[in-house]
Scaffold this motif. Structure first.
Motif, PDB file in Angstrom:
ATOM      1  N   UNK A 311      -8.800  31.497  49.904  1.00 39.50           N
ATOM      2  CA  UNK A 311      -8.816  31.869  48.475  1.00 39.50           C
ATOM      3  C   UNK A 311      -7.527  32.588  48.051  1.00 39.50           C
ATOM      4  N   UNK A 312      -6.971  33.432  48.954  1.00 43.03           N
ATOM      5  CA  UNK A 312      -5.714  34.110  48.623  1.00 43.03           C
ATOM      6  C   UNK A 312      -4.570  33.105  48.503  1.00 43.03           C
ATOM      7  N   UNK A 313      -4.588  32.127  49.401  1.00 49.26           N
ATOM      8  CA  UNK A 313      -3.539  31.106  49.367  1.00 49.26           C
ATOM      9  C   UNK A 313      -3.622  30.293  48.071  1.00 49.26           C
TER      10      UNK A 313
ATOM     11  N   UNK B 229       1.355  37.394  58.077  1.00 53.72           N
ATOM     12  CA  UNK B 229       0.123  38.191  58.084  1.00 53.72           C
ATOM     13  C   UNK B 229      -0.703  37.890  56.843  1.00 53.72           C
ATOM     14  N   UNK B 230      -1.998  38.151  56.983  1.00 54.93           N
ATOM     15  CA  UNK B 230      -2.940  37.791  55.925  1.00 54.93           C
ATOM     16  C   UNK B 230      -2.647  38.519  54.613  1.00 54.93           C
ATOM     17  N   UNK B 231      -2.060  39.726  54.729  1.00 60.74           N
ATOM     18  CA  UNK B 231      -1.799  40.467  53.485  1.00 60.74           C
ATOM     19  C   UNK B 231      -0.460  40.077  52.839  1.00 60.74           C
ATOM     20  N   UNK B 232       0.171  39.036  53.389  1.00 65.24           N
ATOM     21  CA  UNK B 232       1.487  38.658  52.872  1.00 65.24           C
ATOM     22  C   UNK B 232       1.579  37.143  52.612  1.00 65.24           C
ATOM     23  N   UNK B 233       0.507  36.600  52.023  1.00 66.98           N
ATOM     24  CA  UNK B 233       0.430  35.144  51.884  1.00 66.98           C
ATOM     25  C   UNK B 233       1.456  34.603  50.887  1.00 66.98           C
ATOM     26  N   UNK B 234       1.872  35.450  49.962  1.00 70.16           N
ATOM     27  CA  UNK B 234       2.915  35.012  49.015  1.00 70.16           C
ATOM     28  C   UNK B 234       4.164  34.569  49.780  1.00 70.16           C
ATOM     29  N   UNK B 235       4.409  35.202  50.933  1.00 69.89           N
ATOM     30  CA  UNK B 235       5.579  34.856  51.736  1.00 69.89           C
ATOM     31  C   UNK B 235       5.490  33.406  52.244  1.00 69.89           C
ATOM     32  N   UNK B 236       4.274  32.995  52.615  1.00 62.28           N
ATOM     33  CA  UNK B 236       4.095  31.620  53.085  1.00 62.28           C
ATOM     34  C   UNK B 236       4.496  30.634  51.993  1.00 62.28           C
ATOM     35  N   UNK B 237       4.036  30.907  50.763  1.00 67.93           N
ATOM     36  CA  UNK B 237       4.343  29.997  49.657  1.00 67.93           C
ATOM     37  C   UNK B 237       5.857  29.956  49.435  1.00 67.93           C
ATOM     38  N   UNK B 238       6.516  31.114  49.518  1.00 69.51           N
ATOM     39  CA  UNK B 238       7.975  31.160  49.363  1.00 69.51           C
ATOM     40  C   UNK B 238       8.662  30.354  50.463  1.00 69.51           C
ATOM     41  N   UNK B 239       8.207  30.535  51.708  1.00 71.37           N
ATOM     42  CA  UNK B 239       8.813  29.804  52.831  1.00 71.37           C
ATOM     43  C   UNK B 239       8.642  28.292  52.674  1.00 71.37           C
ATOM     44  N   UNK B 240       7.464  27.891  52.223  1.00 72.30           N
ATOM     45  CA  UNK B 240       7.213  26.444  52.048  1.00 72.30           C
ATOM     46  C   UNK B 240       8.129  25.872  50.973  1.00 72.30           C
ATOM     47  N   UNK B 241       8.446  26.717  49.991  1.00 76.01           N
ATOM     48  CA  UNK B 241       9.291  26.260  48.894  1.00 76.01           C
ATOM     49  C   UNK B 241      10.785  26.332  49.248  1.00 76.01           C
ATOM     50  N   UNK B 242      11.229  27.493  49.735  1.00 78.14           N
ATOM     51  CA  UNK B 242      12.669  27.737  49.956  1.00 78.14           C
ATOM     52  C   UNK B 242      13.144  27.182  51.303  1.00 78.14           C
ATOM     53  N   UNK B 243      12.385  27.457  52.367  1.00 74.23           N
ATOM     54  CA  UNK B 243      12.844  27.122  53.710  1.00 74.23           C
ATOM     55  C   UNK B 243      12.457  25.690  54.084  1.00 74.23           C
ATOM     56  N   UNK B 244      11.164  25.380  53.983  1.00 72.12           N
ATOM     57  CA  UNK B 244      10.701  24.048  54.390  1.00 72.12           C
ATOM     58  C   UNK B 244      10.939  23.011  53.289  1.00 72.12           C
ATOM     59  N   UNK B 245      11.034  23.474  52.058  1.00 75.83           N
ATOM     60  CA  UNK B 245      11.263  22.584  50.902  1.00 75.83           C
ATOM     61  C   UNK B 245      10.233  21.463  50.800  1.00 75.83           C
TER      62      UNK B 245
END
Lengths: 325, 247
Positions: A311-313, B229-245
């Motif tokens: 859900x957070x994602x 980490x679970x409390x930093x999911x925004x970072x995953x979205x950034x990585x998927x966009x900027x790094x992995x494209x």
């Protein structure tokens, strides 16, 4: 002489895998200084423009219903085109129909086939080398095609399609064929919702496994897929337990896919599952077991409970999409 | 109806993949070989079921390979095939293998030729369609169900965007996918019987390989998994966009 490419239509549009093949054929044709001839059946109008824009200089337009249901007839049509166009190289997609037609046409033409090519051929004089995956994606092999005519089927999603303005000459192509129609279609069962790309062509895939605990919990998986514009998939146990339909199953015995992004949620990453997904460009694994083998084959990982992470994602993806617009 | 089931001898799914002789040969040291799972679980088992229901009169295993594959062939006999044939030749080119299968099937009047949808070593999905082409038989690919009613066979097969039910008369070639049958384990009686069942070795028919393998290489695995980490999911979205494209 020519480079011949076999193209197919799905729901009124040229298949993505076919456009990749036309681009690929154009690349080889340039090197050999030959024209690209595309064969297409049962279509007219916009798809022909797309095939031209993908790089074909001539399009053979067939109108043969029987070839749509019997691969032996489709093969004979292509064998005819190969002969009349004096094809030196013939390109197919390594997809459901390409797997049924390409080996037959190759055997009939006594032409060597490399099935599932992942790169452009290396051509040096008469030497023709081409790379494909073997051992279910764990390794690759360079094949040499020894025959004069070469047949290649191209692994889908190996190349990005580029369209440029280019108009092709369109020629009617309806040679008389001798193969009788022997396969009778009694019933077609569609599982195509029409909302997302079919799994073999999808660029973004959200997949889930037993970690989701039950089919009633798939709401968050579908919502995540929707937020990304992704197609949903699942692991083998999930399909075997009928939590999800059989056609969503990716892995060694199911579909092998290679999307740009594969998000695996609650899937441990057994070797048989990896065999179906290890060609993905980027893999994200979400699992509550930090020892799950899938993390060793992932680019990004999150250890934790899917029911709180997903859900957070979804929320973050929605924010990202809103900022993009 | 006589059924010919073509089986391939492949390294077990979990085998360590290594190459030898300057990366030109698969290193089989310490590797366990098995019947290609699609050939065994789906094609061979369904053929045996058709014999058990009386639709087929004979199930023969055909294998193109060298002496080191005999244990794999005996396993097929232990599962219940009546007899087996080994064409004594190396099996690296799909077209060469297809020529051998087509030649044997034609000479010995097999009406139904079954094999798996692909082998787990070369993954070419090529032999079945090539056999059908060489014999001018229809080819049914990726069949998940097969039922026989006299000379007419009914199949369900996977196609783009779904599946379809089709009918086709014998003779034909079919490639089997998951769903056609369930895996069987040979019992002691089967294993004992397999020792004395006929295994004929035949010389290959003249055919030229149209491809050869020049070299192998291991595909690079993913080296590092970036943990978020679970409390930093925004970072995953950034990585998927900027790094992995990728988004």
């Amino acid at each position: 002489m020519s480079v011949l490419v076999y193209t197919e239509i799905n729901k009124g549009q040229v298949k993505k895998s076919s456009l990749e093949c036309v681009n690929y054929a154009a690349h080889i044709a340039k090197q050999l200084n030959l024209p690209v001839v595309a064969l297409v059946n049962n279509t007219s109008g916009a798809p022909l423009t797309d095939i031209g824009n993908a790089g074909a200089s001539k399009i053979l337009q067939a109108n043969n219903q029987a070839a749509l249901s019997d691969n032996a007839i489709a093969s004979e049509l292509i064998e005819n085109a190969a002969k009349s166009e004096n094809a030196k190289v013939i390109i197919f997609a390594f997809d459901t129909s390409g797997k049924a037609i390409a080996p037959r046409a190759a055997a009939k033409l006594k032409a060597g086939l490399v099935a599932g090519a992942i790169d452009y051929p290396v051509i040096n004089g008469t030497s023709f080398e081409i790379k494909k995956n073997v051992f279910s994606g764990k390794a690759s092999a360079v094949y040499t095609i020894l025959s004069e005519v070469k047949v290649i089927s191209l692994l889908p999603n190996s190349f990005k399609t580029v369209l440029a303005s280019n108009s092709a000459q369109i020629v009617d192509f309806n040679p008389s064929l001798t193969t009788p129609l022997r396969i009778k279609i009694k019933e077609i069962k569609s599982n195509d919702s029409g909302e997302t790309a079919p799994l073999p062509e999808a660029e973004l895939v959200v997949s889930a496994g037993r970690g989701l605990k039950g089919p009633e919990n798939w709401g968050i998986i579908e919502e995540l897929a929707k937020s990304l514009g992704a197609t949903t998939a699942c692991s083998r146990p999930v399909a075997d337990m009928h939590w999800r339909p059989h056609h969503e199953h990716v892995g060694q015995t199911g579909l092998a896919i290679r999307p740009n992004l594969y998000i695996a949620i609650g899937i441990s990453g057994a070797i048989q599952h990896l065999a179906g997904v290890n060609g993905s460009k980027t893999i994200v694994v979400i699992n509550n077991d930090k020892e799950a083998p899938f993390f060793k084959s992932a680019d990004y990982g999150i250890v934790g409970d899917a029911f709180s992470i997903v859900p957070k994602l979804i929320e973050e993806i929605k924010k990202f999409k809103a900022n993009q617009n | 109806m006589k059924i010919l089931v073509a089986i391939s001898n492949v390294p077990d799914t979990t085998s360590k993949i290594q190459f030898t002789e300057n990366d030109t040969k698969f290193n089989s040291a310490g590797v366990t070989y098995i019947i290609n799972p699609y050939d065994e679980w789906y094609a061979l088992v369904r053929a045996l079921e058709l014999k058990e229901t009386g639709a087929a009169t004979q199930v023969t295993i055909l294998h193109v390979g060298l002496t080191d594959s005999e244990a794999t062939i005996r396993k097929g006999l232990a599962l219940g095939a009546d007899d087996a044939v080994r064409v004594d030749a190396d099996s690296s080119d799909a077209f060469f293998v297809a020529e051998q299968i087509a030649n044997y099937a034609k000479t010995n009047n097999y009406e139904l030729i079954m094999l798996g949808k692909e082998t787990i070593n070369y993954n070419g999905s090529s032999v079945g369609a090539a056999v059908a082409g060489l014999l001018d038989y229809p080819f049914i690919s990726l069949a998940t169900k097969l039922d026989a009613n006299g000379k007419t066979l009914t199949f369900e097969q996977d196609v783009d965007g779904g599946s379809q039910i089709i009918e086709c008369d014998l003779p034909l070639v079919v490639s089997a996918a998951k769903g056609m049958a369930e895996q069987r384990i040979p019992n002691m009686r089967g294993i004992m019987a397999a020792r004395t069942k006929p295994l004929t070795i035949v010389a290959p028919t003249a055919a030229q390989a149209l491809t050869s393998i020049k070299s192998f290489s291991l595909n690079p695995g993913r080296t590092t998994c970036k943990m978020i980490t679970e409390d930093n999911i925004a970072e995953l979205v950034t990585l998927l966009h900027i790094e992995a494209k990728v988004i």
